[in-house]
Each structure stands twice: as C-alpha cells, then as structure tokens.
Design a protein around this motif. Structure first.
Motif, PDB file in Angstrom:
ATOM      1  N   LYS A 437       0.976  -8.082  -8.368  1.00  0.00           N
ATOM      2  CA  LYS A 437      -0.031  -8.217  -7.317  1.00  0.00           C
ATOM      3  C   LYS A 437      -1.393  -7.721  -7.770  1.00  0.00           C
ATOM      4  CE  LYS A 437       3.210  -7.756  -3.457  1.00  0.00           C
ATOM      5  NZ  LYS A 437       3.532  -7.022  -2.203  1.00  0.00           N
ATOM      6  N   PRO A 445      -4.004 -17.588  -8.594  1.00  0.00           N
ATOM      7  CA  PRO A 445      -3.027 -16.849  -7.779  1.00  0.00           C
ATOM      8  C   PRO A 445      -1.602 -17.276  -8.112  1.00  0.00           C
ATOM      9  CG  PRO A 445      -4.755 -17.823  -6.418  1.00  0.00           C
ATOM     10  CD  PRO A 445      -4.873 -18.445  -7.772  1.00  0.00           C
ATOM     11  N   ARG A 449       3.420 -16.601  -3.782  1.00  0.00           N
ATOM     12  CA  ARG A 449       2.965 -15.485  -2.958  1.00  0.00           C
ATOM     13  C   ARG A 449       1.931 -15.947  -1.929  1.00  0.00           C
ATOM     14  NH1 ARG A 449       5.843 -10.589  -3.489  1.00  0.00           N
ATOM     15  NH2 ARG A 449       6.445 -10.316  -5.673  1.00  0.00           N
ATOM     16  N   GLN A 450       1.897 -15.250  -0.806  1.00  0.00           N
ATOM     17  CA  GLN A 450       0.893 -15.519   0.194  1.00  0.00           C
ATOM     18  C   GLN A 450      -0.396 -14.776  -0.163  1.00  0.00           C
ATOM     19  OE1 GLN A 450       1.194 -17.611   2.871  1.00  0.00           O
ATOM     20  NE2 GLN A 450       3.189 -18.176   1.995  1.00  0.00           N
ATOM     21  N   LEU A 451      -1.538 -15.358   0.175  1.00  0.00           N
ATOM     22  CA  LEU A 451      -2.826 -14.747  -0.124  1.00  0.00           C
ATOM     23  C   LEU A 451      -3.533 -14.352   1.173  1.00  0.00           C
ATOM     24  CD1 LEU A 451      -4.227 -17.125  -2.901  1.00  0.00           C
ATOM     25  CD2 LEU A 451      -2.850 -15.060  -3.170  1.00  0.00           C
ATOM     26  N   HIS A 452      -4.267 -13.255   1.076  1.00  0.00           N
ATOM     27  CA  HIS A 452      -5.106 -12.827   2.188  1.00  0.00           C
ATOM     28  C   HIS A 452      -6.542 -12.726   1.677  1.00  0.00           C
ATOM     29  CE1 HIS A 452      -6.623 -10.754   5.705  1.00  0.00           C
ATOM     30  NE2 HIS A 452      -7.088  -9.785   4.924  1.00  0.00           N
ATOM     31  N   VAL A 453      -7.453 -13.404   2.356  1.00  0.00           N
ATOM     32  CA  VAL A 453      -8.858 -13.412   1.952  1.00  0.00           C
ATOM     33  C   VAL A 453      -9.685 -12.747   3.045  1.00  0.00           C
ATOM     34  CG1 VAL A 453     -10.832 -14.808   1.302  1.00  0.00           C
ATOM     35  CG2 VAL A 453      -8.528 -15.532   0.630  1.00  0.00           C
ATOM     36  N   TYR A 463      -9.256 -12.115  -3.537  1.00  0.00           N
ATOM     37  CA  TYR A 463      -8.179 -12.288  -2.569  1.00  0.00           C
ATOM     38  C   TYR A 463      -7.162 -11.167  -2.803  1.00  0.00           C
ATOM     39  CZ  TYR A 463      -6.474 -14.590  -6.801  1.00  0.00           C
ATOM     40  OH  TYR A 463      -6.162 -14.870  -8.103  1.00  0.00           O
ATOM     41  N   GLU A 464      -6.292 -11.010  -1.847  1.00  0.00           N
ATOM     42  CA  GLU A 464      -5.213 -10.029  -1.940  1.00  0.00           C
ATOM     43  C   GLU A 464      -3.885 -10.759  -1.997  1.00  0.00           C
ATOM     44  OE1 GLU A 464      -3.128  -6.497   0.752  1.00  0.00           O
ATOM     45  OE2 GLU A 464      -5.103  -7.322   1.323  1.00  0.00           O
ATOM     46  N   VAL A 465      -3.081 -10.428  -2.980  1.00  0.00           N
ATOM     47  CA  VAL A 465      -1.778 -11.061  -3.138  1.00  0.00           C
ATOM     48  C   VAL A 465      -0.762 -10.288  -2.306  1.00  0.00           C
ATOM     49  CG1 VAL A 465       0.031 -11.735  -4.759  1.00  0.00           C
ATOM     50  CG2 VAL A 465      -2.370 -11.815  -5.454  1.00  0.00           C
TER      51      VAL A 465
END
Length: 466
Positions: A437, A445, A449-453, A463-465
């Motif tokens: 991560k 990416p 995995r889902q990403l959070h921006v 972004y955050e993994v």
C-alpha cells in the motif's frame, strides 16, 4: 511458524505415469492405501512426510521437485494475466490460483496463452497501418515469447543438452582446454577456424566450411562462439530431436529455439555441470573467481548458476535476470519462489537498476517480497563493446540472487546483518500486482485494490490504496 502443507498431486501422477505403475502398485510401494493415494493425486490431501521419504527411497526422487516447479510459475503468470484491465472483476483468491496450477496445469497454461493471443490481437488492431493487407495478420504467439516460455517451464535446465555438453568437455580434455578442443572438434568435420578483424562475432560459410571469429571479441566470447558452432554442426541431431519434442507453433520459434539450445550447449560445455557445481560450492559462489577459473564472463557464470537444477544433483535455486537501461527485462529465469513479470520492467526498488550508476562493482541487496520471502540479490552492470572507436556499446545490468536461507553458502552474504528485519528492502514484481500500500516508487495503482482520492490531501501518491 506453521509448516506449509505440500500438495503435489500433478507431480505424483507424472512420476507414476513415467515409471509405468498402476495406482494400486504405486500405493503399495509408497506404503499407503489406494484411496489415500487417489486423494493425494487429486490434491484432496497433502503429501505426508512418510510418502516423501518413500518417494526418495523407492524411486530416488529429489524431493525438492515436489515443491519447486511449474506451480509457482503458473500462479505468478496467472496473477499477472488477471491484473490486465480487461478482467474487470476482483482478483481470484490465491488459493484458487494455486489449486488451478496444481490440479489443472494444462488448463492454466491454455488460459495464459489465450490472454497472450488477446494481447497480440489488440496490438495488431492498434497498428492497422501495419496489419492491413497482410496475409499473416492472424493472431499467433510471438516466436520470441514462445521460446522464452519453453525455457521458463523447463526450469532453464535441458538435461539432454547439459549431459551432452559435459560429455564433450570431458572427452575432449576437460574445461581447461575447451577452446582448443572446440577448434579440434570442428577440424574433425573439415571445418577450419579463422580469426578476423570484423564487427560480426561469428560467421560460418557452409560452402567453404570456414568459421570466422572476431578478434575484437573478448576471449570468453570467442570461446563461447566456437562452442556454439560445435553445437550447430556436431550436435545437430540432438538439437533437432529436442525441438521435435518441444512442438513449437511456428518455424520462426523453432529457429530461435535452436539458437537458444546451441547457446545452452556452449555454456554447459564451457562450464561442465559436475565440475562447475563443485567449484561453485567450494568458492561459495564467488562469481568473479568462477569466471576466471572457467574462462567465462560474469554474465555467463551468473546465467549458468541459475541452470544448476539437475535432478539428484541440484545447486542453490537462484534467480537470474538481465535488464536494459530502460528497465526492460531481456533475460529472466527463477528457480526460486520469486517470479518476474512476463511483461514490462522489474520493480524500480530493486538494486539491478542501480548497477548502471556504479559500473564495475557488485551491489548487494537484502530484499523482501510482498509474500514475506527474503532474498539476497547481487547486481552488476554488463557492457558489451564492439572493439573499435565509434561502435555502439550495449549496456545491460544483471542480477543474481537466492533466498536468504542459503546465505551461508554465499561469499556475498559475509558481513550482512541478516537478523535485522528493517535491513531488508521491500520490493515487488510489478506495480499492477504488487500488494504494497505504501510505495514511493509506485507507477500505477494495484488493480485488485480499491483507491481513495482526497482532493484536499497530497501525500507521496495522489491516492490512497485500501
């Protein structure tokens, strides 16, 4: 740490079929019941310790063959294929991939080949100006990739070629005199050798039976090219028989593989298996010392170390890789659990990329992959000069490594603090399938995995993994 259960049904079936035993007779020799054997062959039960010992006692099986082989390679290759954006769904669980690789390896390979055909078709459609009007525009495997996979799934060890090369070296006076032996062997069929001032490393004229070797090439390269020509002229029946068994899909793939097998023979004759394995063990795998002892190059020695997988006489399981200055992998093989990306480059955190910055030096790295396995990696630049001013210089970097459990057998591990967890640098396979991560060198990416921006926050990555 819990002991990992060993599921090797495909290997058991392969061994039983090879020696021509029924399940009943095979079970009797292993000291188990017929239903128990059937469950092991179908991976419904792990292979027990008593069965492993019986396999070694009754059939002389190198038990490492049960745990190291096609399965790990297939799992790695399937993970990379499934990371393609064309697969919109989540990545299947690792347990499912391992089950497919163990129980249905032929189906797994077919899946990988299907994806390969898809990629090639997609690339053709993206280049219509090249594809339109061509009769050979139908999708087919790349000959180069087909040959690469042939050696990959042979564990980079071709027994018949290796033993033939070792026999040649021993019958012609040993590796100490291999260059003279190669010239003499060619002379026995009326071929003469000339050393000429030319850019071309090797050129053979079948009409005059004259082999020309460039005087500008390094001595170890000259010897290697002499042995390669010996393979092509004196070992042709063996080369053709091996190619017949491989069943390549195109004449181009067969032609490329023939050169690959001739190269294999040359390396195995220059560094005969038994003598080289003994010298490697005695020197604790000192690459420079081995190069001087066998009259080989650093790259030739590193590559040869990765092929020491003869049944019942295996060396350390090494990985070997060569990359160009763009980071593209041009050679790859792994007898370890570390498998390289089939497409694209290697992890940028790997020391092989730093070798270009420090020419002529061996760089050591302690690394850990996302699965928690730790390795010792040795990297060095390799430059191939043409021997004259103004000629282009080809520059590569090579890496050779093994799992940290073999550190005691490596001279390069001396002085390293193997007990400090934070001394191991985190590396991956490729960004698409890397599970880390937090990685400051991530280029894309991870697809599973889902990403959070967050537009109001900017860290190392945008972004955050999760």
């Amino acid at each position: 740490m819990a002991t990992q259960k060993l599921y090797a049904g495909a290997k058991l079936r392969e061994l039983r079929t090879r020696i021509g035993l029924t399940q009943k007779d095979f079970a009797a020799k292993l000291g188990v019941s017929l239903p128990y054997l059937n469950q092991m062959e179908n991976n419904n039960r792990p292979v027990s310790t008593s069965v492993v010992l019986a396999l070694a006692r009754e059939f002389g099986l190198d038990v490492t063959e049960l745990s190291i082989g096609d399965s790990e390679r297939l799992v790695s290759d399937m993970r990379e294929v499934l990371s393609d954006p064309v697969f919109a769904s989540d990545m299947p669980p690792m347990a499912d991939l391992r089950l497919a690789a163990s129980n249905a390896p032929a189906l797994a390979r077919a899946f990988i080949e299907l994806h390969q055909s898809y990629r090639q078709t997609h690339e053709r459609l993206a280049s219509l100006d090249e594809a339109l009007g061509r009769e050979d525009a139908r999708a087919r495997p790349s000959p180069w990739e087909e040959v690469r996979d042939f050696f990959h799934y042979c564990d980079n060890y071709i027994d018949a070629m290796d033993r033939a090369a070792e026999h040649f070296a021993s019958s012609e006076g040993g590796y100490d005199n291999i260059r003279v032996a190669a010239v003499a062997s060619l002379g026995q069929i009326g071929a003469k050798v000339e050393f000429t001032d030319t850019d071309r490393l090797r050129s053979y004229d079948a009409t005059t039976k004259t082999l020309s070797i460039s005087v500008r090439a390094a001595p170890e390269t000259q010897t290697f090219q002499l042995l390669l020509q010996v393979a092509l002229l004196r070992q042709n029946p063996l080369l053709e028989a091996t190619l017949d068994l491989a069943r390549f899909q195109t004449p181009a793939a067969r032609d490329i593989a023939k050169i690959g097998l001739a190269n294999y023979f040359a390396g195995a004759a220059l560094m005969p298996y038994t003598a080289f394995l003994q010298a490697a063990q005695e020197s604790r795998h000192d690459v420079e010392w081995l190069a001087g002892r066998f009259g080989a190059s650093i790259e030739q020695v590193a590559h040869r170390l990765s092929t020491l997988q003869r049944p019942a006489a295996k060396g350390i399981p090494f990985f070997f890789v060569r990359v160009d200055q763009a980071g593209t992998i041009t050679k790859r093989h792994s007898a370890t659990r570390l498998q390289f990306a089939r497409f694209g480059g290697a992890c940028p955190l790997w020391n092989v990329h730093r070798a270009f910055e420090m020419p002529g030096q061996f760089l050591r790295q302690m690394a850990e992959t996302p699965d928690g396995v730790r390795y010792i990696s040795l990297a060095r630049d390799v430059s191939k000069h043409a021997g004259r001013y103004g000629a282009p210089v080809r520059r590569f970097a090579i890496a050779l490594g093994c799992e940290v459990g073999h550190a005691g057998s490596l001279v390069y591990a001396d002085g390293l603090d193997l007990n400090r967890a934070d001394a191991f640098e985190p590396i991956g396979i490729s960004c698409r399938i890397c599970e880390r991560k937090q990685c400051h060198q991530r280029s894309v990416p991870p697809l599973e995995r889902q990403l959070h921006v967050d537009a109001d926050t900017r860290d190392v990555l945008p972004y955050e993994v999760r």
